[in-house]
Design a protein around this motif. Structure first.
Motif, PDB file in Angstrom:
ATOM      1  N   UNK A 691      39.183  38.072  30.984  1.00 60.29           N
ATOM      2  CA  UNK A 691      39.970  39.170  31.531  1.00 60.29           C
ATOM      3  C   UNK A 691      39.628  39.517  32.966  1.00 60.29           C
ATOM      4  N   UNK A 692      39.210  38.539  33.769  1.00 61.65           N
ATOM      5  CA  UNK A 692      38.780  38.804  35.151  1.00 61.65           C
ATOM      6  C   UNK A 692      39.940  38.877  36.134  1.00 61.65           C
ATOM      7  N   UNK A 693      41.132  38.462  35.749  1.00 59.78           N
ATOM      8  CA  UNK A 693      42.295  38.617  36.627  1.00 59.78           C
ATOM      9  C   UNK A 693      42.373  37.596  37.743  1.00 59.78           C
ATOM     10  N   UNK A 694      42.345  36.326  37.398  1.00 61.17           N
ATOM     11  CA  UNK A 694      42.498  35.253  38.379  1.00 61.17           C
ATOM     12  C   UNK A 694      43.623  34.321  37.933  1.00 61.17           C
ATOM     13  N   UNK A 695      44.146  33.542  38.895  1.00 60.17           N
ATOM     14  CA  UNK A 695      45.163  32.543  38.595  1.00 60.17           C
ATOM     15  C   UNK A 695      45.099  31.412  39.601  1.00 60.17           C
ATOM     16  N   UNK A 696      45.657  30.260  39.235  1.00 57.23           N
ATOM     17  CA  UNK A 696      45.673  29.105  40.148  1.00 57.23           C
ATOM     18  C   UNK A 696      46.830  29.303  41.117  1.00 57.23           C
ATOM     19  N   UNK A 703      43.405  16.656  50.090  1.00 53.52           N
ATOM     20  CA  UNK A 703      41.993  16.983  50.277  1.00 53.52           C
ATOM     21  C   UNK A 703      41.254  17.090  48.955  1.00 53.52           C
ATOM     22  N   UNK A 704      41.937  16.804  47.858  1.00 58.71           N
ATOM     23  CA  UNK A 704      41.338  16.913  46.531  1.00 58.71           C
ATOM     24  C   UNK A 704      40.797  18.330  46.322  1.00 58.71           C
ATOM     25  N   UNK A 705      41.643  19.312  46.641  1.00 55.35           N
ATOM     26  CA  UNK A 705      41.199  20.707  46.671  1.00 55.35           C
ATOM     27  C   UNK A 705      42.242  21.616  46.040  1.00 55.35           C
ATOM     28  N   UNK A 706      41.794  22.620  45.290  1.00 55.88           N
ATOM     29  CA  UNK A 706      42.685  23.597  44.659  1.00 55.88           C
ATOM     30  C   UNK A 706      42.124  24.999  44.863  1.00 55.88           C
ATOM     31  N   UNK A 707      42.997  25.993  44.752  1.00 60.46           N
ATOM     32  CA  UNK A 707      42.611  27.381  45.037  1.00 60.46           C
ATOM     33  C   UNK A 707      42.922  28.282  43.844  1.00 60.46           C
ATOM     34  N   UNK A 708      41.881  28.957  43.350  1.00 60.55           N
ATOM     35  CA  UNK A 708      42.020  30.014  42.354  1.00 60.55           C
ATOM     36  C   UNK A 708      41.914  31.351  43.101  1.00 60.55           C
ATOM     37  N   UNK A 709      42.852  32.260  42.845  1.00 59.48           N
ATOM     38  CA  UNK A 709      42.897  33.512  43.600  1.00 59.48           C
ATOM     39  C   UNK A 709      42.908  34.709  42.658  1.00 59.48           C
ATOM     40  N   UNK A 710      42.399  35.823  43.175  1.00 62.38           N
ATOM     41  CA  UNK A 710      42.436  37.078  42.429  1.00 62.38           C
ATOM     42  C   UNK A 710      43.883  37.550  42.314  1.00 62.38           C
ATOM     43  N   UNK A 711      44.206  38.170  41.213  1.00 62.39           N
ATOM     44  CA  UNK A 711      45.567  38.664  41.007  1.00 62.39           C
ATOM     45  C   UNK A 711      45.960  39.757  41.993  1.00 62.39           C
ATOM     46  N   UNK A 712      44.990  40.267  42.747  1.00 61.52           N
ATOM     47  CA  UNK A 712      45.321  41.249  43.790  1.00 61.52           C
ATOM     48  C   UNK A 712      46.219  40.628  44.854  1.00 61.52           C
ATOM     49  N   UNK A 713      46.219  39.281  44.936  1.00 66.46           N
ATOM     50  CA  UNK A 713      47.030  38.587  45.938  1.00 66.46           C
ATOM     51  C   UNK A 713      48.305  38.009  45.320  1.00 66.46           C
ATOM     52  N   UNK A 714      48.586  38.407  44.084  1.00 64.19           N
ATOM     53  CA  UNK A 714      49.846  38.030  43.432  1.00 64.19           C
ATOM     54  C   UNK A 714      50.764  39.236  43.510  1.00 64.19           C
ATOM     55  N   UNK A 715      51.659  39.225  44.497  1.00 59.84           N
ATOM     56  CA  UNK A 715      52.462  40.396  44.841  1.00 59.84           C
ATOM     57  C   UNK A 715      53.939  40.085  44.630  1.00 59.84           C
ATOM     58  N   UNK A 716      54.597  40.938  43.879  1.00 60.40           N
ATOM     59  CA  UNK A 716      56.033  40.785  43.616  1.00 60.40           C
ATOM     60  C   UNK A 716      56.391  39.401  43.095  1.00 60.40           C
TER      61      UNK A 716
END
Length: 784
Positions: A691-696, A703-716
């Motif tokens: 329940x930490x509130x993250x998403x891919x 670059x063989x790279x991926x980003x997981x971000x906090x749901x605070x940056x999931x807007x609208x």
């Protein structure tokens, strides 16, 4: 009949008697003819023989009478040969690359046209080149003096008025196999080519075929135009017919630029004076967009031509092949192992020094060692400001001429002062050529050609098994060296970065618009080798960056909690999280601090406290066999402890040295992207379970790279991982408290979102041979 037979017998007898002499005379005659032909060709190559053929058509322009080529008659077949320069010594320029003495510079503007618009642009360029007429004769160049002031120096090499030619009306051999000759007068030519690209068959096709055939003709030297002063190409295209992402926009100009590069130097160099420019004639782009692009290209080209007139050389662009790329992300450069006698700086603290004069007698003299002062602590900073510890006994971290200095320089670093460095990243080169930026562009909106990669401290407190510098940099747990002021470091790294950008001027495929933009640094990646936060004046250095409207991306290794706690505002703060438990961290990072795990945990606590003031990032470097298997739970624990805004997950880049091999690292430890994806999905699932509130949010598969971000940056309903840099500087200047959500940028572009690959469609991806689509295997200097 008898008489005839008698005469035949006499002739045979004479032949047998004198045949050797006759054969010898025949061979001698052939040798004399060959020698005569060789002497004639040698005189022609040296400019002492007959001149080149006159072109069939000349546009009437006010040029000096002596500047028109004379008529020449070819007497014998000959091989066209360009002037080959001497091999440079000690990294200097070849003798042929610097023109000594006085000479005139003749600019020839070539164009191809179907509707007449390119001809008008060519004639306009001839009129506007160097602005006013008076500047074309003896212009001036501003050069710095020892006191850092600028002084104008006259250039005693005159620019002759430009001439304009239609490529369909000239004899191509007279300009693109040999160069015009000026009746003994020393004239150097600059070729400017204005070329449109049409969707239908264009009149430029025969010219392209001529350049291609000239290069492959075994009777002609592969670089017959080597003695050109320089060349530059500008292309016109319509983005409505061929969008940039299809790789065909201005493709004819790009193709001509490639072949001109080969004919003026081949693999040994090029006479490219300025990168290929591009103008879009699509009315939807804007009124007179192509003309504005041409005028901007002209302004930068004039600077390059003035430099050539002043110095007789193309400047740093002739040495572009020495601009080694950064090992960050798939560098092909083979690192040279350090010398066997190289000693880590950590081991130089309280060593017993031997006096050479006494050592012969077997006696050892103990000298008082310099006591280490940790200037990175508050007490140490006060001691530094009081002048303590800056005695003559205090050594430089990377002394000039030392083993470490030479090794880092060979790896492409510019050493600034005694402990700082700057280096051009391979992604900067890629972005300049329209071939894509690094993952930071997909995730955060950073254009790689506007980014400077530097560090104010080349020393580090870890010896990571995957480090690209492979132990060639100094290491230490406390600051034992002289300290350079931040102002000198800032000035030095900016100048060093611009010098390296300038060296890219001759690289095939570099786009003029991005090359011009690259001289406006907008981002700074404080990473490279070493530990930037280790520098005592890191906050002051950050202030200098921000005052120049340069964003800061600082990477630290979670081993300096005191410095991390005292750190001021940065645009984005990275912490390297290379393992999820103590044993793995020791095995991978090989830290020098004995209490490394406690320091690591402290830094995570500090990062949690700073999450409301900074955009914080955990950077996970996955090494198969070290920190992937059965460590998802452990990484989730660390994320729960630090609660960063973002988690970057990246596969390791194998450095391929003995140092890595001794640590047990091989190509088998490099994960496939599918394995990185599986790890990211497993980690994201574990974070969601808690329940930490993250998403891919995003990915950059290249670059063989991926980003997981906090749901605070999931807007609208959309991810917003990009940064509003203007807003960041506005908030910083206001002096008020602010947090990471106050300068959130626009929505992450669709192509960068998870599942879409993350490669900008406006750029052209070029695959290595044997990989990727067949039509993109061969590099043709492409631009997007």
């Amino acid at each position: 009949m008898a008489e005839s037979q008698n005469n035949t017998a006499q002739l045979l007898e004479l032949w047998h008697s004198f045949r050797y002499l006759l054969l010898l005379l025949g061979v001698a005659g052939v040798f004399v003819l060959k020698l005569r032909s060789y002497i004639r060709n040698f005189e022609q190559r040296e400019g002492k023989g007959l001149t080149a053929l006159k072109p069939t058509t000349w546009v009437q322009v006010p040029v000096k009478a002596e500047s028109k080529p004379s008529v020449k008659t070819h007497i014998t077949p000959r091989r066209i040969v360009g002037k080959r320069g001497l091999k440079p010594k000690n990294g200097g320029k070849a003798a042929s690359e610097v023109e000594e003495g006085e000479f005139d510079i003749q600019t020839l503007i070539f164009y191809s046209t179907l509707t007449g618009s390119t001809q008008r642009c060519a004639e306009e360029l001839r009129t506007r080149l160097f602005g006013v007429k008076g500047e074309s004769i003896y212009p001036t160049l501003s050069i710095p003096t020892p006191s850092n002031s600028l002084v104008s120096v006259p250039i005693r090499r005159s620019f002759l008025p430009p001439a304009v030619y239609n490529l369909e009306e000239v004899e191509l051999d007279d300009f693109f196999v040999t160069l015009p000759n000026e009746n003994g007068k020393k004239v150097k030519y600059v070729y400017l080519l204005l070329l449109p690209t049409y969707e239908t068959d264009a009149p430029i096709r025969p010219f392209l075929e001529h350049l291609r055939e000239t290069h492959h003709d075994f009777r002609i030297d592969t670089a017959p135009l080597r003695s050109l002063a320089g060349f530059s190409v500008f292309g016109f295209g319509d983005s409505s017919e061929w969008p940039a992402e299809e790789g065909k926009f201005c493709k004819d100009a790009v193709e001509v630029d490639k072949w001109m590069g080969k004919l003026t130097g081949g693999k040994g160099g090029t006479r490219r004076m300025f990168p290929v420019g591009m103008g879009d004639v699509n009315p939807a782009v804007g009124p007179n967009s192509a003309e504005k692009s041409l005028d901007e290209w002209r302004v930068h080209l004039e600077d390059a031509m003035r430099e050539y007139a002043a110095t007789g050389a193309l400047g740093d662009s002739a040495d572009w092949r020495t601009a080694i790329e950064s090992g960050d992300e798939d560098s092909d450069f083979e690192i040279v192992d350090p010398a066997d006698d190289m000693v880590d700086v950590e081991d130089l603290g309280n060593v017993i020094r031997t006096d050479p004069a006494v050592a012969k007698k077997g006696n050892v003299v103990k000298r008082k060692a310099v006591l280490p002062v940790d200037f990175t602590t508050l007490a140490g900073r006060k001691a530094l400001e009081a002048g303590e510890g800056q005695s003559a006994d205090r050594k430089e971290m990377v002394p000039k001429g030392g083993v470490t200095y030479e090794t880092l320089t060979k790896q492409g670093y510019t050493i600034v002062g005694s402990h700082s460095g700057v280096k051009i990243c391979r992604w900067t080169k890629s972005a300049l050529r329209g071939r894509g930026s690094c993952y930071k562009f997909s995730f955060y909106g950073i254009k790689s050609h506007l980014c400077m990669e530097t560090t104010p401290s080349l020393s580090c407190s870890n010896k990571c098994v995957f480090c690209w510098r492979h132990g060639t940099n100094p290491v230490g747990t406390t600051w034992r060296w002289k300290v350079d002021p931040p102002e000198e470091i800032f000035k030095g790294v900016v100048e060093g970065h611009y010098r390296k950008i300038k060296m890219m001027k001759g690289v095939p495929g570099v786009r003029a618009d991005r090359f011009s933009e690259a001289f406006k640094i907008r981002h700074c990646a404080l990473s490279l080798v070493g530990e930037p936060i280790f520098y005592p004046y890191i906050n002051e250095f950050l202030h200098l960056l921000h005052s120049s409207k340069i964003s800061s991306f600082l990477v630290c290794n979670a081993q300096h909690p005191a410095q991390l706690a005292a750190l001021g505002h940065v645009t984005q703060l990275y912490v390297s999280i290379d393992a999820s438990n103590k044993d793995s961290l020791k095995k991978i990072d090989r830290p020098l601090h004995r209490d490394f795990w406690e320091r690591f945990q402290q830094c995570l606590d500090i990062l949690r406290e700073k999450r409301n003031q900074h955009r914080t990032v955990f950077r996970l470097t996955l090494v198969k066999g070290f920190n992937i298997e059965d460590e998802v739970q452990g990484y989730a624990d660390l994320v729960e402890k630090g609660l960063p805004c973002f988690v970057e997950v990246k596969g390791v880049t194998y450095c391929g040295t003995s140092t890595a091999g001794e640590a047990g690292l091989t190509m088998k430890n490099v994960p496939f992207y599918e394995e990185v994806v599986a790890f990211v999905e497993a980690l994201n699932a574990e974070l969601s379970k808690r329940g930490l509130g993250y998403g891919i949010a995003a990915e950059h598969a290249h670059s063989c790279c991926a980003l997981i971000a906090s749901n605070h940056f999931f807007i609208n309903g959309k991810w917003h991982t990009l940064i509003d840099y203007a807003k960041f500087f506005e908030l910083l200047e206001s002096g008020k408290e602010f947090g990471p959500e106050d300068y959130v940028g626009e929505a992450t572009p669709e192509w960068a979102n998870w599942g879409n690959g993350g490669f900008d469609p406006a750029d052209q991806r070029v695959y290595r041979k044997g990989k990727g689509p067949k039509e993109e295997v061969e590099e043709s200097g492409g631009c997007g």
